[in-house]
Write a protein that holds these residues in place. Sequence first.
Motif, PDB file in Angstrom:
ATOM      1  N   ALA A 135     -29.793 -36.077  -9.264  1.00 34.42           N
ATOM      2  CA  ALA A 135     -28.734 -35.209  -9.774  1.00 34.42           C
ATOM      3  C   ALA A 135     -29.286 -34.103 -10.668  1.00 34.42           C
ATOM      4  CB  ALA A 135     -27.684 -36.023 -10.518  1.00 34.42           C
ATOM      5  N   ALA A 136     -30.260 -34.422 -11.493  1.00 40.04           N
ATOM      6  CA  ALA A 136     -30.838 -33.389 -12.363  1.00 40.04           C
ATOM      7  C   ALA A 136     -31.520 -32.312 -11.524  1.00 40.04           C
ATOM      8  CB  ALA A 136     -31.827 -34.013 -13.343  1.00 40.04           C
ATOM      9  N   ILE A 137     -32.204 -32.719 -10.467  1.00 41.98           N
ATOM     10  CA  ILE A 137     -32.875 -31.751  -9.602  1.00 41.98           C
ATOM     11  C   ILE A 137     -31.841 -30.941  -8.824  1.00 41.98           C
ATOM     12  CG2 ILE A 137     -34.479 -31.494  -7.662  1.00 41.98           C
ATOM     13  CD1 ILE A 137     -35.816 -34.112  -8.764  1.00 41.98           C
ATOM     14  N   ALA A 138     -30.791 -31.608  -8.334  1.00 41.67           N
ATOM     15  CA  ALA A 138     -29.726 -30.907  -7.614  1.00 41.67           C
ATOM     16  C   ALA A 138     -29.040 -29.888  -8.518  1.00 41.67           C
ATOM     17  CB  ALA A 138     -28.705 -31.907  -7.065  1.00 41.67           C
ATOM     18  N   ALA A 139     -28.796 -30.258  -9.762  1.00 44.98           N
ATOM     19  CA  ALA A 139     -28.148 -29.338 -10.707  1.00 44.98           C
ATOM     20  C   ALA A 139     -29.047 -28.138 -10.999  1.00 44.98           C
ATOM     21  CB  ALA A 139     -27.789 -30.078 -11.997  1.00 44.98           C
ATOM     22  N   ALA A 140     -30.345 -28.386 -11.178  1.00 43.70           N
ATOM     23  CA  ALA A 140     -31.282 -27.283 -11.418  1.00 43.70           C
ATOM     24  C   ALA A 140     -31.348 -26.360 -10.205  1.00 43.70           C
ATOM     25  CB  ALA A 140     -32.665 -27.831 -11.759  1.00 43.70           C
ATOM     26  N   ALA A 154     -25.475 -55.309 -11.661  1.00 43.19           N
ATOM     27  CA  ALA A 154     -25.409 -53.952 -12.210  1.00 43.19           C
ATOM     28  C   ALA A 154     -25.519 -52.907 -11.101  1.00 43.19           C
ATOM     29  CB  ALA A 154     -26.513 -53.742 -13.242  1.00 43.19           C
ATOM     30  N   LYS A 155     -26.385 -53.155 -10.121  1.00 42.78           N
ATOM     31  CA  LYS A 155     -26.544 -52.216  -9.000  1.00 42.78           C
ATOM     32  C   LYS A 155     -25.273 -52.138  -8.166  1.00 42.78           C
ATOM     33  CE  LYS A 155     -31.450 -53.123  -8.614  1.00 42.78           C
ATOM     34  NZ  LYS A 155     -32.517 -53.597  -7.754  1.00 42.78           N
ATOM     35  N   ARG A 156     -24.714 -53.285  -7.847  1.00 41.62           N
ATOM     36  CA  ARG A 156     -23.494 -53.303  -7.039  1.00 41.62           C
ATOM     37  C   ARG A 156     -22.333 -52.644  -7.781  1.00 41.62           C
ATOM     38  NH1 ARG A 156     -25.670 -58.359  -5.263  1.00 41.62           N
ATOM     39  NH2 ARG A 156     -24.592 -59.459  -6.909  1.00 41.62           N
ATOM     40  N   ALA A 157     -22.216 -52.905  -9.080  1.00 40.61           N
ATOM     41  CA  ALA A 157     -21.120 -52.330  -9.864  1.00 40.61           C
ATOM     42  C   ALA A 157     -21.243 -50.805  -9.939  1.00 40.61           C
ATOM     43  CB  ALA A 157     -21.106 -52.924 -11.271  1.00 40.61           C
ATOM     44  N   ALA A 158     -22.449 -50.299 -10.158  1.00 37.05           N
ATOM     45  CA  ALA A 158     -22.645 -48.851 -10.248  1.00 37.05           C
ATOM     46  C   ALA A 158     -22.360 -48.183  -8.913  1.00 37.05           C
ATOM     47  CB  ALA A 158     -24.066 -48.538 -10.700  1.00 37.05           C
ATOM     48  N   ALA A 159     -22.869 -48.767  -7.843  1.00 37.07           N
ATOM     49  CA  ALA A 159     -22.648 -48.179  -6.521  1.00 37.07           C
ATOM     50  C   ALA A 159     -21.172 -48.234  -6.140  1.00 37.07           C
ATOM     51  CB  ALA A 159     -23.504 -48.896  -5.478  1.00 37.07           C
ATOM     52  N   ALA A 160     -20.517 -49.340  -6.436  1.00 29.43           N
ATOM     53  CA  ALA A 160     -19.097 -49.478  -6.087  1.00 29.43           C
ATOM     54  C   ALA A 160     -18.234 -48.515  -6.889  1.00 29.43           C
ATOM     55  CB  ALA A 160     -18.640 -50.917  -6.315  1.00 29.43           C
ATOM     56  N   ALA A 201     -26.607 -45.744  -2.533  1.00 30.28           N
ATOM     57  CA  ALA A 201     -27.859 -45.986  -3.250  1.00 30.28           C
ATOM     58  C   ALA A 201     -27.760 -45.345  -4.627  1.00 30.28           C
ATOM     59  CB  ALA A 201     -29.046 -45.410  -2.483  1.00 30.28           C
ATOM     60  N   VAL A 202     -28.655 -45.786  -5.506  1.00 29.42           N
ATOM     61  CA  VAL A 202     -28.685 -45.316  -6.881  1.00 29.42           C
ATOM     62  C   VAL A 202     -30.103 -44.879  -7.205  1.00 29.42           C
ATOM     63  CG1 VAL A 202     -28.353 -46.024  -9.290  1.00 29.42           C
ATOM     64  CG2 VAL A 202     -26.826 -46.909  -7.519  1.00 29.42           C
ATOM     65  N   ASP A 203     -30.237 -43.754  -7.906  1.00 27.53           N
ATOM     66  CA  ASP A 203     -31.544 -43.333  -8.394  1.00 27.53           C
ATOM     67  C   ASP A 203     -31.390 -42.779  -9.802  1.00 27.53           C
ATOM     68  OD1 ASP A 203     -30.717 -40.641  -8.299  1.00 27.53           O
ATOM     69  OD2 ASP A 203     -32.257 -40.025  -6.896  1.00 27.53           O
ATOM     70  N   MET A 204     -32.469 -42.256 -10.354  1.00 24.00           N
ATOM     71  CA  MET A 204     -32.420 -41.727 -11.711  1.00 24.00           C
ATOM     72  C   MET A 204     -32.803 -40.244 -11.776  1.00 24.00           C
ATOM     73  SD  MET A 204     -34.072 -45.058 -13.661  1.00 24.00           S
ATOM     74  CE  MET A 204     -34.488 -44.133 -15.107  1.00 24.00           C
ATOM     75  N   GLU A 205     -33.074 -39.607 -10.631  1.00 22.99           N
ATOM     76  CA  GLU A 205     -33.618 -38.261 -10.674  1.00 22.99           C
ATOM     77  C   GLU A 205     -32.833 -37.195  -9.920  1.00 22.99           C
ATOM     78  OE1 GLU A 205     -36.490 -41.544 -10.650  1.00 22.99           O
ATOM     79  OE2 GLU A 205     -35.354 -40.791  -8.957  1.00 22.99           O
ATOM     80  N   LEU A 263     -25.259 -40.519  -2.947  1.00 22.99           N
ATOM     81  CA  LEU A 263     -26.310 -41.041  -3.805  1.00 22.99           C
ATOM     82  C   LEU A 263     -25.848 -40.884  -5.246  1.00 22.99           C
ATOM     83  CD1 LEU A 263     -29.292 -42.004  -4.188  1.00 22.99           C
ATOM     84  CD2 LEU A 263     -29.930 -39.584  -4.197  1.00 22.99           C
ATOM     85  N   LEU A 264     -25.906 -41.947  -6.022  1.00 20.02           N
ATOM     86  CA  LEU A 264     -25.482 -41.933  -7.422  1.00 20.02           C
ATOM     87  C   LEU A 264     -26.699 -41.876  -8.321  1.00 20.02           C
ATOM     88  CD1 LEU A 264     -23.332 -42.341  -9.692  1.00 20.02           C
ATOM     89  CD2 LEU A 264     -23.697 -44.806  -9.382  1.00 20.02           C
ATOM     90  N   THR A 265     -26.707 -40.946  -9.267  1.00 22.76           N
ATOM     91  CA  THR A 265     -27.772 -40.876 -10.259  1.00 22.76           C
ATOM     92  C   THR A 265     -27.272 -41.510 -11.550  1.00 22.76           C
ATOM     93  OG1 THR A 265     -28.779 -38.909  -9.295  1.00 22.76           O
ATOM     94  CG2 THR A 265     -29.236 -39.330 -11.607  1.00 22.76           C
ATOM     95  N   VAL A 266     -28.081 -42.409 -12.108  1.00 22.93           N
ATOM     96  CA  VAL A 266     -27.760 -43.088 -13.362  1.00 22.93           C
ATOM     97  C   VAL A 266     -28.849 -42.774 -14.388  1.00 22.93           C
ATOM     98  CG1 VAL A 266     -26.439 -44.933 -12.248  1.00 22.93           C
ATOM     99  CG2 VAL A 266     -28.888 -45.228 -12.622  1.00 22.93           C
TER     100      VAL A 266
END
Length: 168
Positions: free
Chosen positions: A71-76, A53-59, A65-69, A41-44
């Motif tokens: 990674a910050a929660i995983a890091a915390a 843009a979705k395909r480029a980020a995932a590739a 899949a891509v989300d926005m949340e 899972l990629l966080t942007v």
Amino acid sequence: AAVVLPRRVLWQGIEPLPVDAAWHARLAALASELTLDCGDLLTVSGALESPAAKRAAAAAGGAVAVDMESAAIAAAAARARVPFVAVRVVVDGRDDALPAGAETWIDERGNRRMTAAVRAVVDPRQWHALLTLAQRYRIASGVLYRAARALAAPRLLGAGGPALQAGG
């Protein structure tokens, strides 16, 4: 709707954040009736409005899949030494365009900006994207509900459970 139960969360500029392997395996076993994708899972930092843009980020990250949340929660969770696992239900897939300006519908604190959303509603050029998003959201909500019932049974998440990031 696709249910993503990633093994790792990717975030630009840092090492991949692994989820807790034991919890991941336990959740995957409990969700056997759901179709799971266990890829990364990629966080942007901002909404990806176009399919390109979705395909480029995932590739670029090799993510499913891509989300926005997450990674910050995983890091915390890692800093707090708390096990972490993510469960995501995809609302807008790689081939779905978000309505123009969707990134402005929510502020940096997670509060809704109704004026920005209403602008899309009154613009007939946005109606197709809005209807698609609404249909996908309804489907994803049902899948997330089923996943939550399967995964959050009282016998599963008690004391010592992981930091669980679930969402669509």
